[in-house]
Write an enzyme that holds these catalytic residues in place. Structure first.
Site, PDB file in Angstrom:
ATOM      1  N   GLU A 226       5.639 -12.777  18.229  1.00 30.65           N
ATOM      2  CA  GLU A 226       6.323 -14.017  17.819  1.00 30.65           C
ATOM      3  C   GLU A 226       5.746 -14.376  16.458  1.00 30.65           C
ATOM      4  O   GLU A 226       4.571 -14.754  16.369  1.00 30.65           O
ATOM      5  CB  GLU A 226       6.043 -15.150  18.824  1.00 30.65           C
ATOM      6  CG  GLU A 226       6.551 -14.899  20.229  1.00 30.65           C
ATOM      7  CD  GLU A 226       8.067 -14.962  20.331  1.00 30.65           C
ATOM      8  OE1 GLU A 226       8.727 -15.359  19.360  1.00 30.65           O
ATOM      9  OE2 GLU A 226       8.579 -14.589  21.399  1.00 30.65           O
TER      10      GLU A 226
ATOM     11  N   CYS B 235       6.614 -22.640  13.466  1.00 29.56           N
ATOM     12  CA  CYS B 235       7.379 -21.422  13.146  1.00 29.56           C
ATOM     13  C   CYS B 235       8.881 -21.717  13.152  1.00 29.56           C
ATOM     14  O   CYS B 235       9.654 -21.031  12.493  1.00 29.56           O
ATOM     15  CB  CYS B 235       7.046 -20.327  14.140  1.00 29.56           C
ATOM     16  SG  CYS B 235       7.237 -20.869  15.835  1.00 29.56           S
TER      17      CYS B 235
HETATM   18  P1  NAP Z   1      -2.614 -15.542  12.077  1.00 33.45           P
HETATM   19  O1  NAP Z   1      -3.535 -15.692  10.918  1.00 33.45           O
HETATM   20  O2  NAP Z   1      -1.772 -14.322  12.140  1.00 33.45           O
HETATM   21  O3  NAP Z   1      -3.548 -15.669  13.355  1.00 33.45           O
HETATM   22  C1  NAP Z   1      -3.013 -15.713  14.651  1.00 33.45           C
HETATM   23  C2  NAP Z   1      -4.041 -15.229  15.642  1.00 33.45           C
HETATM   24  O4  NAP Z   1      -4.317 -13.854  15.394  1.00 33.45           O
HETATM   25  C3  NAP Z   1      -5.394 -15.949  15.541  1.00 33.45           C
HETATM   26  O5  NAP Z   1      -5.932 -16.065  16.838  1.00 33.45           O
HETATM   27  C4  NAP Z   1      -6.215 -14.984  14.699  1.00 33.45           C
HETATM   28  O6  NAP Z   1      -7.603 -15.122  14.873  1.00 33.45           O
HETATM   29  C5  NAP Z   1      -5.716 -13.652  15.237  1.00 33.45           C
HETATM   30  N1  NAP Z   1      -5.919 -12.508  14.346  1.00 33.45           N
HETATM   31  C6  NAP Z   1      -6.007 -12.507  13.000  1.00 33.45           C
HETATM   32  N2  NAP Z   1      -6.157 -11.238  12.552  1.00 33.45           N
HETATM   33  C7  NAP Z   1      -6.178 -10.434  13.637  1.00 33.45           C
HETATM   34  C8  NAP Z   1      -6.319  -9.019  13.820  1.00 33.45           C
HETATM   35  N3  NAP Z   1      -6.469  -8.182  12.803  1.00 33.45           N
HETATM   36  N4  NAP Z   1      -6.298  -8.526  15.079  1.00 33.45           N
HETATM   37  C9  NAP Z   1      -6.120  -9.359  16.140  1.00 33.45           C
HETATM   38  N5  NAP Z   1      -6.004 -10.706  16.020  1.00 33.45           N
HETATM   39  C10 NAP Z   1      -6.014 -11.241  14.782  1.00 33.45           C
HETATM   40  O7  NAP Z   1      -1.623 -16.774  12.199  1.00 33.45           O
HETATM   41  P2  NAP Z   1      -1.968 -18.316  12.092  1.00 33.45           P
HETATM   42  O8  NAP Z   1      -2.220 -18.629  10.647  1.00 33.45           O
HETATM   43  O9  NAP Z   1      -3.003 -18.656  13.098  1.00 33.45           O
HETATM   44  O10 NAP Z   1      -0.605 -18.983  12.576  1.00 33.45           O
HETATM   45  C11 NAP Z   1       0.442 -19.292  11.726  1.00 33.45           C
HETATM   46  C12 NAP Z   1       1.556 -18.264  11.840  1.00 33.45           C
HETATM   47  O11 NAP Z   1       1.983 -18.148  13.179  1.00 33.45           O
HETATM   48  C13 NAP Z   1       2.794 -18.653  11.051  1.00 33.45           C
HETATM   49  O12 NAP Z   1       3.290 -17.543  10.350  1.00 33.45           O
HETATM   50  C14 NAP Z   1       3.786 -19.067  12.137  1.00 33.45           C
HETATM   51  O13 NAP Z   1       5.134 -18.953  11.777  1.00 33.45           O
HETATM   52  C15 NAP Z   1       3.408 -18.160  13.231  1.00 33.45           C
HETATM   53  N6  NAP Z   1       3.885 -18.693  14.512  1.00 33.45           N
HETATM   54  C16 NAP Z   1       4.945 -18.089  15.128  1.00 33.45           C
HETATM   55  C17 NAP Z   1       5.433 -18.583  16.325  1.00 33.45           C
HETATM   56  C18 NAP Z   1       6.597 -17.937  17.043  1.00 33.45           C
HETATM   57  O14 NAP Z   1       6.743 -18.187  18.234  1.00 33.45           O
HETATM   58  N7  NAP Z   1       7.411 -17.136  16.395  1.00 33.45           N
HETATM   59  C19 NAP Z   1       4.845 -19.711  16.898  1.00 33.45           C
HETATM   60  C20 NAP Z   1       3.782 -20.311  16.244  1.00 33.45           C
HETATM   61  C21 NAP Z   1       3.300 -19.777  15.044  1.00 33.45           C
HETATM   62  P3  NAP Z   1      -8.473 -15.988  13.826  1.00 33.45           P
HETATM   63  O15 NAP Z   1      -8.004 -17.380  13.942  1.00 33.45           O
HETATM   64  O16 NAP Z   1      -9.854 -15.791  14.307  1.00 33.45           O
HETATM   65  O17 NAP Z   1      -8.218 -15.413  12.469  1.00 33.45           O
END
Ligand code: NAP
Length: 488
Positions: A251, A285
């Site tokens: 997602e 999102c």
């Molecule tokens: P993110 O930076 O991708 O992080 C999301 C999660 O992934 C965090 O728990 C992060 O941990 C972890 N993570 C980061 N790098 C990783 C890796 N290499 N391997 C495994 N896990 C890893 O996203 P965010 O900034 O937290 O969230 C914002 C994004 O989420 C936006 O793009 C938004 O659109 C999207 N989103 C999508 C939906 C949907 O349902 N489509 C819903 C909500 C949000 P750390 O925090 O420790 O880095």
């Protein structure tokens, strides 16, 4: 739950982790260190995965009866409700979101556990009418150990949307919260412990995504990764999952349209749409961040939208009146400000907001007055890239077909709204828009019972409804011959 829990939850117990290392967690409204949370080591991750594997197999969780699992899910739902105020306060302080929103989200989390407690009793296999003398049966079986990784914008709700169907389907779960917002996930572990969920069925492991999250993706015993977050992180996880053909659900990001047609109820669209893009301070999102407005209703819509935006209360998360809290971090606010500047350089005008409020009581937090950009063209970066902050781009249109081409000329395809009192037009546009979740004459179509997920770079797979149970199970086909001469 009374004190704030900050430890790892592994094999039914809270512990500080093998190294004793911690990381700091802040409140976005104050930008001061609030608590320190345990940072898992790779040894802790290994222990959690082995524990989850044992709970699934030897522990028997994978073969528990659906009604037994449903009992635990209902216990968790009740526990969430009993601790609603505490969980909502944790979420508001940690994410910066208005307390009213947090109460709604925590309650929605409880409803997800209730929903899957019921859904698992009607989710099963089929009897395909095969052309052979016998009975063909399909079984839906759990995958085993699954990793659920959640972002910081809806930490509790996203965790519930993954954990509830995953354990309902008979899997054991490793949950990794975002490092900005680990507290409500640890709160969920506490509720699960009080509900006597068997040891190892839910492990909550906090720590950096690049190391701890990565180990939870790459480990050979993890059969599925359900990830919500940025598209670039999702792509990296997909590449790593490919090495072992692990199942994935992604997602990801969005840049969703809000389409105001010439026969819309413009007053309703204008007065209700601000929260569809500025809710959660635009860190959603599904944010309807591109408004495609028919030129015949452009002025009415923009004026009404700005009027309604001015009335939104920007304030402290725990104040009941607050509708817009701070952004998660100084960096996230800086990104929004840079996009507003970029939009102006590209030729857009700021019709309202985009400034940092000067109220002394908001000075320490990452607050930003929601911005309305007009004279935007779809090919501008500000209209194409996910800002994840409170910025609306207004794009006027004349011709419906050309507007739909522009709406679809975007790498994302998550959500969107269509406003029209002409139902034929609304349905025609809804069918043409490339997006997984569309709403007509309202601002959301996310429900526990209905599928949620994206087209294109907004993701793969669907959450919610029975779709989530499909995503957390394998299909097995078994044919039973009834004719003794049949041996093929
Ligand atoms: P993110 O930076 O991708 O992080 C999301 C999660 O992934 C965090 O728990 C992060 O941990 C972890 N993570 C980061 N790098 C990783 C890796 N290499 N391997 C495994 N896990 C890893 O996203 P965010 O900034 O937290 O969230 C914002 C994004 O989420 C936006 O793009 C938004 O659109 C999207 N989103 C999508 C939906 C949907 O349902 N489509 C819903 C909500 C949000 P750390 O925090 O420790 O880095």
């Amino acid at each position: 739950m009374s004190e704030i829990k900050t430890n790892l939850f592994i094999n039914g117990e809270f512990s500080p982790g093998s190294t004793g290392r911690t990381f700091e967690v802040k409140e976005p409204s104050l930008n001061e260190t609030w608590v320190h949370v345990a940072e898992a080591s790779l040894d802790d991750v290994e222990r959690a995965i082995q524990g989850a594997h044992k709970a699934f197999g030897e522990g028997g969780w994978g073969v528990t009866k659906p009604n037994e699992r449903a009992g635990f899910l209902r216990g968790i739902a009740n526990g969430i409700r009993e601790n609603l105020e505490e969980l909502a306060t944790l979420e508001s302080r940690n994410v910066g979101k208005p307390i009213g929103d947090s109460r709604w989200e925590v309650n929605a989390g409880a409803e997800l556990f209730d929903y899957y407690a019921g859904a698992i009793s009607i989710f099963g296999g089929e009897m395909p009418p095969v052309s052979a003398p016998g009975i063909d049966l399909t079984f839906r079986q759990p995958i085993g150990v699954v990793t659920c990784i959640v972002p910081w914008n809806f930490p509790f709700l996203m965790a519930c949307a993954k954990v509830a169907p995953a354990i309902a389907a008979g899997n054991t779960v490793l949950l990794k919260p975002a490092s900005y917002t680990p507290l409500s996930a640890i709160g969920l572990a506490s509720v699960a412990q009080q509900a006597d969920l068997p040891s190892g069925v839910l492990q909550v492991i906090s720590g950096p995504g690049g190391t701890v999250g990565n180990a939870m993706v790459e480990h050979p015993l993890v059969g599925k990764i359900s990830f919500t977050g940025e598209t670039t992180t999702g792509a990296e996880i997909m590449r790593k999952a490919a090495n072992k053909i692990a199942r994935i659900s992604l997602e990801l990001g969005g840049k969703s349209p809000n389409i105001i047609t010439q026969d819309a109820d413009v007053a309703k669209a204008a007065s209700t749409s601000p929260l569809a893009v500025f809710g959660n301070t635009g860190q959603d999102c599904c944010a309807r961040s591109r408004a495609f407005v028919h030129e015949s209703v452009l002025d009415d819509f923009v004026n009404g939208f700005i009027e309604a935006t001015k009335k939104l209360v920007v304030g402290a998360p725990l104040d009941d009146k607050t509708e817009i809290g701070p952004l998660i971090s100084p960096m996230q606010r800086q990104i929004s400000c840079e996009y507003i500047k970029l939009g102006q350089e590209e030729g857009a005008k700021v019709a309202y907001g985009g400034n940092i409020p000067d109220a002394p009581d908001l000075a320490k937090g990452n607050y930003l007055i929601p911005a309305v950009l007009v004279d935007v063209q779809n090919q501008m970066r500000v209209a194409q890239e996910e800002i994840f902050g409170p910025v609306l781009c207004v794009i006027p249109y004349k011709d419906e077909a050309a507007m739909i081409r522009e709406v679809n000329d975007c790498k994302y395809g998550l959500s969107g709204s269509i406003w029209s009192e002409n139902l034929s037009r609304a349905i025609r546009i809804a069918k043409a828009v490339e997006g997984g979740n569309l709403s007509v004459n309202c601002n959301s179509s996310v429900f526990n019972e209905a599928p949620f997920g994206g087209f294109k770079q907004s993701g793969i797979g669907r959450e919610r409804g029975l779709y989530a149970l499909e995503a957390f199970t394998e299909v097995k086909n078994v044919f039973i011959a009834v004719d003794s001469d049949f041996s093929t």
